[in-house]
Design a protein around this motif. Structure first.
Motif, mmCIF file in Angstrom:
data_model
loop_
_atom_site.group_PDB
_atom_site.id
_atom_site.type_symbol
_atom_site.label_atom_id
_atom_site.label_comp_id
_atom_site.label_asym_id
_atom_site.label_seq_id
_atom_site.Cartn_x
_atom_site.Cartn_y
_atom_site.Cartn_z
ATOM 1 N N VAL A 155 -1.908 2.810 6.829
ATOM 2 C CA VAL A 155 -3.434 2.954 7.161
ATOM 3 C C VAL A 155 -3.758 1.176 7.129
ATOM 4 C CG1 VAL A 155 -5.350 3.200 5.384
ATOM 5 C CG2 VAL A 155 -3.386 4.701 5.115
ATOM 6 N N ALA A 209 -12.513 3.967 -1.379
ATOM 7 C CA ALA A 209 -11.239 2.935 -1.251
ATOM 8 C C ALA A 209 -11.101 2.234 -0.251
ATOM 9 C CB ALA A 209 -9.971 3.778 -1.898
ATOM 10 N N MET A 210 -10.663 0.792 -0.420
ATOM 11 C CA MET A 210 -10.644 0.123 0.822
ATOM 12 C C MET A 210 -9.293 -0.442 1.076
ATOM 13 S SD MET A 210 -12.253 -3.687 1.759
ATOM 14 C CE MET A 210 -13.646 -2.851 2.819
ATOM 15 N N PHE A 211 -8.611 -0.056 2.037
ATOM 16 C CA PHE A 211 -7.486 -0.762 2.680
ATOM 17 C C PHE A 211 -7.918 -1.813 3.661
ATOM 18 C CE2 PHE A 211 -6.602 3.495 1.193
ATOM 19 C CZ PHE A 211 -5.298 3.471 0.748
ATOM 20 N N SER A 212 -7.730 -2.964 3.145
ATOM 21 C CA SER A 212 -8.215 -4.206 3.685
ATOM 22 C C SER A 212 -7.250 -4.773 4.854
ATOM 23 C CB SER A 212 -8.725 -5.471 2.719
ATOM 24 O OG SER A 212 -7.655 -5.977 2.176
ATOM 25 N N GLY A 213 -6.041 -4.476 4.733
ATOM 26 C CA GLY A 213 -5.118 -4.736 5.792
ATOM 27 C C GLY A 213 -4.028 -3.744 6.269
ATOM 28 N N SER A 214 -2.953 -3.720 6.481
ATOM 29 C CA SER A 214 -2.117 -2.971 6.831
ATOM 30 C C SER A 214 -1.276 -2.318 5.657
ATOM 31 C CB SER A 214 -1.117 -3.314 8.001
ATOM 32 O OG SER A 214 -0.241 -2.684 8.662
ATOM 33 N N SER A 215 -1.250 -1.213 5.527
ATOM 34 C CA SER A 215 -0.443 -0.579 4.430
ATOM 35 C C SER A 215 0.203 0.655 4.836
ATOM 36 C CB SER A 215 -1.461 -0.169 3.246
ATOM 37 O OG SER A 215 -2.125 -1.084 2.889
ATOM 38 N N SER A 256 -9.305 0.311 6.885
ATOM 39 C CA SER A 256 -9.928 1.342 6.755
ATOM 40 C C SER A 256 -10.384 1.734 5.624
ATOM 41 C CB SER A 256 -8.925 2.728 7.222
ATOM 42 O OG SER A 256 -8.743 2.789 8.454
#
Lengths: 443, 443, 443, 443
Positions: D318, C310-316, D321
């Motif tokens: 997150v 799973a990719m968190f491509s920015g800030s979450s 990442s």
């Protein structure tokens, strides 16, 4: 049936199948393949015997120890023994060395104990360490009930359980011999003693136990080379240092640990020796089966092939013989006491007697093999040509035997030795894998 | 070899194998199983023929349409045709209904076109819609080159490509007949015309094309029921509404779309009819193979069994016969023009002539089958008892034939009909699956 | 761990997983798929729960009974549950009918008992008949120990063992209620009684047994619809004729046979009802797991996919949520109490609250999904567009939600019903499989 | 897509994936495993990259050459790459030696050419000899289109096709450099030349070809170590005798055979070097993917695990990442530019920055991992304890990091070397597989 030991306990048993030495005793069948890969019964490999036995007993942590990984052994194992994702089991081949190098003796396994010693670190991984090791020789044929042996090992709380088979006095020189009490406790071990060894009288089978009363004509217990050993004991007895179990680890264990006999009273044969290998095959063809192949609980597993029925394209006489799938038999054939292996091609007017034809790995390229086999053809690249007479022989895989050959007909003339294109061992002719024999060759 | 069409194009072809009608033409072999599950050649199932052909051509989007899912068909397909995770292919069985209910005709497929029509929505899922449909009859035997047919379909930019086989005038009533030009364009179609149909002269094979020049003794092109149809065309021609392709969709397409002939000049037989089914088996036993089974590129796939070599435990005479693996043959046996199926048990002193013995799904429970088969025993629960004479017969799976039976020896006395424990069709005796025939029965 | 019952006995147990009714209680999730194929926890299917439980217990004769075979169910089962050649097990899907036809009620399974009755002949084949039937509901979630239940069944020599869960008085109307003695003998059964049913006082849990003492606040034993039944008893009680077990077969068996209670004191929920299905998913996201998924002995099996992390491509900001593999999350995301399913695409600036996003069966075609997800794009064919706010919702597979949508934010405005492009049930918004929602839609 | 070369031609290509040297450049990741088995992207192994690429291109005669067979490599390959019975393909691991022995240098592969030379006989079996060899380095990451390269090789009728990537002048010392003409013909090769090598001017990329015009800032073609070689040429050039391709076989071939350049203009990186390995992982976490993992045509294959969704049990932040399935993240977590591998356990109040956490091979034994991870516990045997701060680090598999640790926070203090329980290489902290770090450790 396989209920005497629970699956949880079985999961903690590592099985080690010893592929045997450099295979010199089966030479020249081992010329181009490792010993466990030698074709058995025309459609299996030697290693299938021990592996199938363990799988039927749901012992699934399997390791095959071999001197070298022949490509064919690896391929065979990877294709045949694929456990599903719902099992914890698996199978590994551990080879002393992948490639043969001149003058480099040290890299080989020097014996059965050496093989286990050198690979011991491979069995300790994972979060659940193994509790018992089942060590089996990979070149024997028998119906040893490994599950019952494991149940016996656990019930007796043994450190080391050793399988024994009753033997005659004249067999002593080929066996490790066990000294066991009425309770089955083993307290001594002699490796291949002479018949006049002073300690032998103490080694005669006692008459107290039930197993001891059977087969009284065989006064000794011979070791079958099949062991069940507690993990921590194994580590200790290997420190003893001898290359073979029989020459060191077993007598050491007999003196220092609780070793118990597991008696096996059925068929037992070491087919890692050439003449026995041949003999067992001829006896199987004649109906004396060491394993009940015709029963789903004891069947052997092997590689899945997609092959048609054996075809008898003309009129044949078949007597006490086994014929493997995919074979094509020509007209006017005589088979007697023979085993015809996978995809065998035998053209018209041939006779086979006491012959183990291993068969072929592929079909010759032809549009209509059944027809040319029946009428006879010189153009097939492999198989037995028309009008051959063969007896007392092993024809290895993928051979091309020209028409009109005469092989092994006169046993008196068969002198042991390696000849151009064939070998003779103990009166049996061997045509090595992939050989081409000209027409009308006489051996 | 399979290179005329690229894998990408193949991925967009859906294969539909029509399992056929309720199987009445193969009755009573279809009494307890669906038609595609009928045992073929003693070790395969009918459906394996078409499936293997497609798999060899790497057409892997496979669908089997059947009236009902017999448990055995499903199990067979799930176990045999497991594609790996690296393929996009897959196989599905689509059944008209799972369970047979009285007085409920509507739920069945009413014909080949109806079967495709009712299941059409099942083929449209996924992000990549299919571009072509290859529709094959599941009860035929031939070596139709489906890859070449697909290449032809694409090269001709055809809407509908139909496979044709040359036929005689007297075969007209069993075939759809094609009217094709020199270029192979099909412009007319007659379903099972009489020999005096007024349009027939226009349907004679033209002599312009290369294919047309061959087999001039067969003046018509008969449809093989094998079609390659562009996806959007299929949807349209099914709207025509007839239950069968031959009675509606094909003539409609011939008139409204670009339909091309794909000529097939090799063996072709519909074995969905009982007498042809029997006849093809006997001819195979005698060496006339409709498919080159003895070649790795055309082999048939089937379920992996773990079976030993066929055993001839005594002295036998075997003439023009096929013997499947796992069989055990007793002493003094005579096999002639017969096919002995998987795990067959034939006890001593039997003779089989023009007999298709389907074999058994399991072994009778016995410690030493080879021995009792050789000496004769009344205690085996299945198989052929000692001293039987059988001819002109199909013995279905898992039958127990008592010793001393005489079956089908006198063709003149074989009157068609269903009798207690057996049937006679077209002069052939059928013993249904699992039957028990008392000793000394005479049929 | 799974040792209380031997493999031999397990081999004689047939498992029947009841796929449930026409799935109306889970509508509209069952609009295009059969109930057992409904996606569970973003990466499994409902049927995986019961199947995995049985496989962990090595009960491998598996049958899934469903109203119809959705293609996706069949494909899922064939790809996921492939047993190796060394097991005797297998899995079959038995469907009431393959295709839905108007006005033809009879072909469907009319209830749980009817489903078993209509398929009963399918379980009697083979040489070894089954001795016990384990019947499980396919739409429940719990950690019922089926092996312990089987051991209990055998130890008690019961004819019928029924699993019970403690229930409150107000739950009575949804359960079959058991009358059991101190010994666990069940002598009565009331199907969904009202709270003032005159017999109820006799049905209160007795206080003698150990199980009875736990959870005293729940005074009744509710049937879980999980039964272990001796084969010959099953055949008899089905003759009773009622469509459902609860309405006929179980009370009949309670009066005529030895029926024993198997108490289950852990989590139990019927997720075949829409609101419970949703509720269990949100609770899982929040960390309350009905099954210990994070343990190798109780993991669920499902289809093997080849998916990246799973990719968190920015800030979450991620709070109490589950994120399945293959998902791509854009920048400035807020996830709370949500479950993000396989291959989910959520573009930048979105927030999800109490949402079960089922994910996608494939990726949209794009060279660099992570990048466009992070920056926002209108061109992705599936997934959640940028700047959406979603709460109290189930987004079924392969939906395309345009940017700027507002869904389920105001619970007061969510009136149950089927609307253009979505439904609302019990205050939960459902976007059906494959829907396309225009940008800035407000629900 | 994969259509430029026919399946028949592909069947005659042998793929050799060179597992690389003793793995010293990746030390200490290679301490307990062979190089191809090093975990990549938290859920794959290095060898999966090259294998998946070949499988997508349907090149299925796969061989992995490695110095030694780590048990984990073998198990991984046997479980992951199981081709079905309908393919001719297969995969073999060929190891220089199974066991490491002191003072025995000769048994190892001395370089890339030596590895191919020593195993060459293994590729000649079967009736169909290979016609081309595709040799790939197993420690690189790129999207080299091997199918297009093969099509190019065939179209140019080349003896030897070598893949080239544009490089800067300062990269010369790490590459073999190619001298190619406008037509792509390669006529010279310099292995790792200095920037003032006199022949260099002739090696500058010519400006005639289309490929040459791209990336003009990189004036040289560097060899990627990926070769396509005609079978008979390979045999000849290996006779040259150098241990590595670059040091002997390639320059020899450039002068004596028709060698063609295959230009690759996309991403290329050698991740067999520690600092690049780390760097590529951090860049992937930040969204710069060298392979388009989020696309079904370029996905990587790996071992099938049965793992639940990644769980964020509390409130987390997150940023840029990647999080692999089966992970459990505690409350108040901060992930930034990090890759969290399979089954990772990170307890509450931790922060990870530029960290590659490889994850775990199994779960710690606990009934409710999500709960304890969220609240913090000292009793979990593996995973990251509560309140840790980690940066610039690789945590290998199955490590236990006590609570309150501070790792890699101050880059200035990270001096390269091997320390008790950890190593520092190029400013990156490595915690070796299975390490246990006490609480409050500061590195």
């Amino acid at each position: 049936m396989h209920d005497s030991v629970s699956p949880t306990v079985k999961r903690k048993v590592a099985v080690l199948i010893l592929g045997g030495g450099r295979g010199t005793r089966l030479y020249p069948l081992t010329l181009k393949r490792s010993k466990p890969a030698v074709p058995f019964a025309g459609r299996y490999r030697l290693v299938d015997i021990a592996l199938s036995r363990c799988i039927h007993a749901r012992l699934l942590n399997l390791h095959v120890l071999t001197q070298y990984n022949s490509a064919s052994l690896h391929l065979h194992i990877n294709r045949t023994y694929r456990f599903d994702a719902f099992n914890k089991g698996g199978i590994q081949v551990l080879a002393a060395s992948q490639f043969y190098m001149q003058d480099d003796r040290e890299q080989w396994f020097l014996g059965s104990a050496d093989a286990v010693r050198k690979t011991l670190n491979h069995y300790s991984q994972g979060s659940e360490p193994y509790q018992h090791f089942l060590i089996l020789a990979g070149d024997q044929i028998h119906e040893l009930d490994v599950e019952a042996m494991l149940a016996h090992h656990l019930a007796e709380d043994a450190d080391f359980t050793i399988a024994g088979t009753p033997i005659h006095g004249e067999q002593l020189s080929k066996y490790g011999v066990l000294k066991s009490s009425v309770t089955g406790r083993v307290s001594g071990f002699l490796e291949k003693p002479s018949q006049d060894h002073p300690e032998l009288p103490d080694f005669r089978r006692s008459v107290g136990s039930k197993a001891d009363k059977l087969q009284p004509e065989k006064p000794y217990w011979g070791s079958m080379g099949s062991y069940l050993i507690r993990a921590e004991i194994l580590r200790d007895i290997l420190r003893e240092g001898s290359p073979d179990f029989g020459s060191g680890a077993v007598p050491y264990a007999a003196h220092n640990y609780k070793m118990m006999l597991y008696p096996h009273l059925g068929f037992f044969e070491d087919i890692g020796v050439f003449e026995t290998f041949f003999d067992v095959h001829i006896r199987m063809a004649e109906g004396c089966l060491p394993i009940n192949l015709y029963h789903s609980d004891t069947s052997l597993y092997t590689y899945r092939r997609e092959l048609p029925p054996a075809m008898f394209s003309g009129s044949s006489s078949v007597e006490k013989s086994l014929v493997v799938e995919g074979s094509v038999m020509g007209d006017q054939l005589k088979l007697k006491s023979s085993l015809v292996g996978v995809r065998s091609i035998v053209q018209r007017d041939c006779s086979l007697y006491k012959t183990y034809l291993m068969g072929n790995d592929f079909y010759p390229c032809h549009d209509n093999i059944p027809q040319v086999v029946n009428t006879g053809s010189k153009n097939l690249e492999i198989g037995i040509g028309a009008n051959c007479r063969i007896a007392n022989a092993i024809i290895d895989k993928n051979c091309s035997i020209g028409s009109g050959c005469r092989i092994g007909l006169d046993p008196d003339k068969l002198k042991d030795g390696d000849y151009q294109g064939y070998s003779i061992h103990k009166g049996i002719v061997i045509i090595p894998k992939g050989s081409v024999l000209p027409s009308n060759t006489i051996i």
